[in-house]
Every structure is written in structure tokens, then in C-alpha cells.
Design a protein around this motif. Sequence first.
Motif, PDB file in Angstrom:
ATOM      1  N   ARG A 307       0.849  -1.204   0.000  1.00 38.75           N
ATOM      2  CA  ARG A 307       0.000   0.000   0.000  1.00 38.75           C
ATOM      3  C   ARG A 307       0.885   1.254   0.000  1.00 38.75           C
ATOM      4  O   ARG A 307       0.608   2.230  -0.685  1.00 38.75           O
ATOM      5  N   ALA A 308       1.975   1.223   0.791  1.00 36.16           N
ATOM      6  CA  ALA A 308       2.877   2.381   0.834  1.00 36.16           C
ATOM      7  C   ALA A 308       3.491   2.639  -0.535  1.00 36.16           C
ATOM      8  O   ALA A 308       3.703   3.777  -0.925  1.00 36.16           O
ATOM      9  N   LEU A 309       3.753   1.565  -1.260  1.00 33.69           N
ATOM     10  CA  LEU A 309       4.369   1.704  -2.582  1.00 33.69           C
ATOM     11  C   LEU A 309       3.347   2.108  -3.652  1.00 33.69           C
ATOM     12  O   LEU A 309       3.683   2.158  -4.828  1.00 33.69           O
ATOM     13  N   GLY A 310       2.127   2.362  -3.227  1.00 33.40           N
ATOM     14  CA  GLY A 310       1.150   2.913  -4.157  1.00 33.40           C
ATOM     15  C   GLY A 310       0.055   1.970  -4.606  1.00 33.40           C
ATOM     16  O   GLY A 310      -0.762   2.324  -5.454  1.00 33.40           O
ATOM     17  N   ASP A 311       0.008   0.759  -4.043  1.00 28.17           N
ATOM     18  CA  ASP A 311      -1.094  -0.139  -4.405  1.00 28.17           C
ATOM     19  C   ASP A 311      -2.385   0.375  -3.779  1.00 28.17           C
ATOM     20  O   ASP A 311      -2.416   0.732  -2.593  1.00 28.17           O
ATOM     21  N   THR A 312      -3.445   0.390  -4.568  1.00 31.12           N
ATOM     22  CA  THR A 312      -4.746   0.794  -4.026  1.00 31.12           C
ATOM     23  C   THR A 312      -5.374  -0.405  -3.299  1.00 31.12           C
ATOM     24  O   THR A 312      -4.874  -1.531  -3.418  1.00 31.12           O
ATOM     25  N   LYS A 313      -6.474  -0.156  -2.587  1.00 30.38           N
ATOM     26  CA  LYS A 313      -7.168  -1.262  -1.915  1.00 30.38           C
ATOM     27  C   LYS A 313      -7.604  -2.323  -2.935  1.00 30.38           C
ATOM     28  O   LYS A 313      -7.391  -3.519  -2.715  1.00 30.38           O
ATOM     29  N   ILE A 400      -2.639   1.649   6.720  1.00 32.50           N
ATOM     30  CA  ILE A 400      -1.277   1.398   6.224  1.00 32.50           C
ATOM     31  C   ILE A 400      -0.239   1.488   7.348  1.00 32.50           C
ATOM     32  O   ILE A 400       0.640   0.633   7.478  1.00 32.50           O
TER      33      ILE A 400
ATOM     34  N   ASP B  83      -8.487   7.787  -1.110  1.00 31.17           N
ATOM     35  CA  ASP B  83      -7.510   6.705  -0.947  1.00 31.17           C
ATOM     36  C   ASP B  83      -6.769   6.456  -2.258  1.00 31.17           C
ATOM     37  O   ASP B  83      -5.546   6.262  -2.275  1.00 31.17           O
ATOM     38  N   THR B  84      -7.507   6.498  -3.353  1.00 31.57           N
ATOM     39  CA  THR B  84      -6.888   6.248  -4.662  1.00 31.57           C
ATOM     40  C   THR B  84      -5.939   7.382  -5.051  1.00 31.57           C
ATOM     41  O   THR B  84      -4.847   7.132  -5.585  1.00 31.57           O
ATOM     42  N   ALA B  87      -2.854   6.994  -3.054  1.00 28.03           N
ATOM     43  CA  ALA B  87      -2.078   5.857  -3.570  1.00 28.03           C
ATOM     44  C   ALA B  87      -1.367   6.263  -4.856  1.00 28.03           C
ATOM     45  O   ALA B  87      -0.203   5.898  -5.084  1.00 28.03           O
ATOM     46  N   HIS B  88      -2.041   7.036  -5.681  1.00 27.37           N
ATOM     47  CA  HIS B  88      -1.474   7.481  -6.949  1.00 27.37           C
ATOM     48  C   HIS B  88      -0.257   8.380  -6.697  1.00 27.37           C
ATOM     49  O   HIS B  88       0.783   8.266  -7.367  1.00 27.37           O
ATOM     50  N   ARG B  90       1.633   8.377  -3.989  1.00 26.30           N
ATOM     51  CA  ARG B  90       2.718   7.541  -3.447  1.00 26.30           C
ATOM     52  C   ARG B  90       3.404   6.758  -4.572  1.00 26.30           C
ATOM     53  O   ARG B  90       4.618   6.626  -4.609  1.00 26.30           O
TER      54      ARG B  90
END
Lengths: 408, 233
Positions: A307-313, A400, B83-84, B87-88, B90
Motif C-alpha cells: 500500500r505504501a508503494l502505491g497499491d490501491t485497496k 497502512i 484513498d486512490t 495511492a497514486h 505515493r
Amino acid sequence: MLIRLAFRNLFRNSRRTLMSLMMIAGGFASVVVFQGFAAAILEDIRWGAVNSQFGHIQIASQKLWDPGSDDVFRDRQLEHPEELKEKIASLGDIKSVSARQFFYGLASTGEQSVSAQIIGFEPHLETELISKEMIIEGVPFTPPTKSGQTIYEAAVGEGLARLLKAKPGQTLTIIGQTADGGINAIDAEIKFLFRTVVQEIDDTTVYVPLSLSQKVLDSDGAERVVIKLKDHDMVAEVLTKVKAVLPDGTQARGWRELSRLYNQTERYFETQNAVVAGIILALILLSITSTVGMSVSERTGEIGTMRALGDTKPAVLRLFALEGLLLGGIGGVIGAILGYTISIILTAVKVPIVLPGATQPIPVRVTHLPSAYVLAFLLTVFAAFLATMIAARRASQMNIVDALKKNV
Amino acid sequence: MASPIAGLPIAVVTAVTKEYRLGQQLVSALRGVDLTVYQGEFLALAGSSGSGKTTLLNLLGCLDTPTSGTIEVLGVKTMGASDTEAAHLRANKLGFVFQNFNLIPVLSAVENVEYPLLKRHMTARDRRERAMQALARVGLAERMMHRPDELSGGQRQRVAIARAIVHDPALVIADEPTAALDKKTALEILDLLAELRSQMGLTVVMASHDPLALSKASRVVEVSDGMLVKGQS
């Protein structure tokens, strides 16, 4: 790379994955074997229904199948069976058309008299009704040398023969009520004793040539005309053609409509298969939910990293879904091989089972049903996918920062 | 996107508070923090354990949201971001280096470095090439097929750094990057971070209480009891 990652994740804890795969494969194999076994039993019943009882299609007077209270014997008869037989024979796809007569009467050897169902048929046309394999003592009926010739011969079921103390070569007197209400008695030579797979038939039935039964009843008619087809799958098509040429007051029915045993057994197996599929689905769900649940717990920190590396839920959910699908898919393939192997072994070993009402055991057979394999595959993959998603939902919803603190 | 001009603010933290509920108690981790991070600087957040430096780092990294106040990272206000969106941000603009390396154990070094690129529309070949270049930058080209458990702590952290820079982020967040390493390796990692910063024009924000790490920073901000007490601008 995601597939590679999902695949490697699956085998992080190979023992746990192996347990899940065994569960899935076992469930798959159970569905395939149960359904294949049920299909084989139904095939046997269908064979018996078509060859030993009903043929593929029967034609009879409407009043035979839907009787009224004022009906008399003649109302339930087909008056000109030969004409009807000729008409049907010309329709195509027909292997044989023959007539049958049926009545309850008294069978007597002089020493013993027992009430019996007398079935008159055309042995040279309906060769599978009483095949050579069913003759346990004696010789087959004498073939007729000319049309309409009466053959004074009879065949007695094993159980009935025991009651009558009847043997081949003895004379059997058949007593019945004529079409006009009188009593008639005719002597016939017992040519053979027979044993079918249905005990009820063996305990109560005397088979005679149609001409002899017509003589007893003093009637040229027949109770029904029996049609056998060249191809079993043509029943619906030929039935439609037959119905189109039927004379008024007659009706045609296919073997499925006539065979209560087949329909009851089919319904029974449908219910049983649904219950088995339900239990297996629940077992797979429970097993995989707990397996993936443990995996999610162990990988909490890693999920935080992803998640920290940018993966969404949804991306986290997708990875676990992929793992679930792979688990279900691999389990399904192993299950298919396992189910196929068990089916072959069971069929080869020929474990004997006695069906209700049968006179002798039949070997267990498992038919390879492509539809069962498809159903089992969908079932196991769906169960694995659903179970994974239930467990993975928790993973995707994790905070996260909290996740990053765990087991890295 | 054009590179930010050197010295321009890259992240702005204004009157930020962060509270946690710990059982019945409300704990204030940050109390009205104001901080600006400038493009190209190597900013160290110093402070003892529990001072709030990691909380501040998590907020800057869009891993968490503040209770009140505003944070703007690379022009994005993180408070209202979905959240998206977070995430984008990050995935595309930030890189992370963690104390415990946080590598995915089933992936090789090069696959770990490739991971952030999965979210980009790139061919597998281009991804692999970029990852290999990043690993070469951190001096681990020869170990690229090794899995994390086959690497030393220092090598793992190098892989983590390669993963943090592979997508050319504008800001690298490093949380205690040397805490799990021996002194010699820690120095190598700090030198590597400093070198990458100057070579790539990276902005690095690092939380640490290691004096050695702090000595390598271009600016040190001390965090104590949820507040910035020194070096704030």
C-alpha cells in the motif's frame, strides 16, 4: 509479474497450501465421482426402461393412460395394431415396431395355480425384452413360420416358476377373461424360465407370443404398440412425427414419461448431487477462508508495504483474488485428474451393488460426464475465489501505518 | 512533468495535529506542526522515540492523514485526497525506505525494485531494464536475482533504496534507514542516499535519532513531544 508473485505467495507455506489443494481436489473429485456414479445408474435404468419395459415410444388408446369409470376392455385396446405398425414403420429412424398385449390371469401347472400378469409380445421383433442372457433354463421361443400363426409357448419368471414349481417342457394353462367377458383357458408349453434385473417382473410375469395372448382374450387387438429407435437421441423428434400420424383416440408417450422409476431416481440424484455440491462448497469455503486468513495475518506488514508503494485497496484485493483463483485452478486440475482416476478404478474394480427392487447386483460404474467436470471446476474455483475475497477484504481495508508495524 | 526549481517548497505542513485513541485515552502525537520541505534538501527529523517524527514522516508520505491542519505534498492537499489519489501520489511521486527494508520475500532483488513500476504502463522489458539500472546505481547489479533472505542487511537496504528511486520520485521518505544496520553499513547507506540526492536531485526526508545519520543531513529539525523545537523554517 503479478501472476508470478501470486504463485510464489501460494507456496510460501507449502504444507498449508497442500492442505488447501487437497481439500479442493477432494471436493472436485467427489462432485465428479458422485455425478458420474449417478449418471451411470440412470443410464442403467434408462437401458432397462427402454429395452426391458417401454421401448423408446409407446402408442396406446387414450383410455389406457387416462381411464374413465365406464370404460370396458375394448376401450383400452388398439383395434388395428398391424395398420398402425405399418404407418409408424414408414416414418424413418425406426428400428422396430411391435405390438404388446397385457392382462391379468391365472397361470396353472395343474399342481399349482397362481395369478400372474401375462404379457403377449412379438419375440422376433422385441429381441431385447427377453434376451438370451435372461434365459436361466430352457430354450427361446420358436420363431413364427407364417404371419398370424399361433405359437403355444410361454416363458415364466424365476420367482413365479418357483411358486408354480414350473419347469421348461411342462404345460402351463393360461386362464383369462375374453374381450366379451367370458373365461378362456389355453395350454402352452413352457419354453424357458427367465431372470430380469427387476424382481417384481420375475415374481409375477408370464411372457407369451402376442398371438397366444390374443387367442386367450379372443381379440385381434393389442394394448400398445412399442417403438424402438435406431438412435436413442431421436426420441423427441420421432415422438413429434408419431403424434402427427396417430388415429383419433390414441396417444403416444416417450419412455421418460412412462418410467416412474427413472424420473424418481433422477430427482433423487439431483437432490443428492445438490446437497453434496453444497457441502463441498461449504467445506472448501471454510478451509480456504481459514488458510487465507492465516496468510493475511502473516503478511500484514507486507500488505502495508504494498500500500505504501502505491497499491490501491482494489489492487491488494486483486492480488489475493489471483491467489484464490490460482489455488482453485490448480486444485481443480488435480481434482480432475483425481476424479478421473477414481472413476476409472471404481469402474475397473466392479464393486457390486444391489439397487432397490433388483434381483441381482450390478457392478458400480462411473460415467465420465464433461458437464460434471465443468460444474466441479466452476464450483471449486468460485469457492476458492470467494473464500479468498472474504479473507482478503480485511487485508485491503487495513490502515497502512498499522500494517507497516506488523511482522516485517 | 517538469522538475521543480531547486529550493522551492515541495511539501508544506501547516498547523498539523495528529491524535490517536489508545483505549480510553486520546494521545496527541503532533501538536500544531508547521514545516516546509524544500526541493533538493536532505532533511532529517531528529528526536527520541515517541517524539512524533515517524508520525510526521507518515503524514508527509501520505500514509496517514492529520487530525487537523493541512499538508500539501507536491501540490496535492492530502487532507481531502481520496484513498486512490493518495495511492497514486505515493506510486508516482514518492519513494519509501523503511527501517526493516520491507522487501517482498518471495521476489528477487530486481523483482522487488520492479514492483513500483507495475502501476505504470510499461512493457516487462522496460520495467526490468529500469530496475536493473536502479540496482546498478546502488551497486547491487550482481545480486539482482537473489531473494532478500540471501542478502545481507546492507544489501537489502540498498535494494530498498533502488526500489525507492526506480520511478524517479520527487521525494524520498526514509524512516530510520540505518537503525537495523551496523555502523559501517549505516555509513555506506547514508553516503549512498547523499550521493543519489546529489546525482538525481532527489529530496530526502529522513527520520532518525542516529547522530551519524543526522550529520549527513543538510538540515535537521528536532521533534519533541509532538512539536518542532529546532530547525523549523
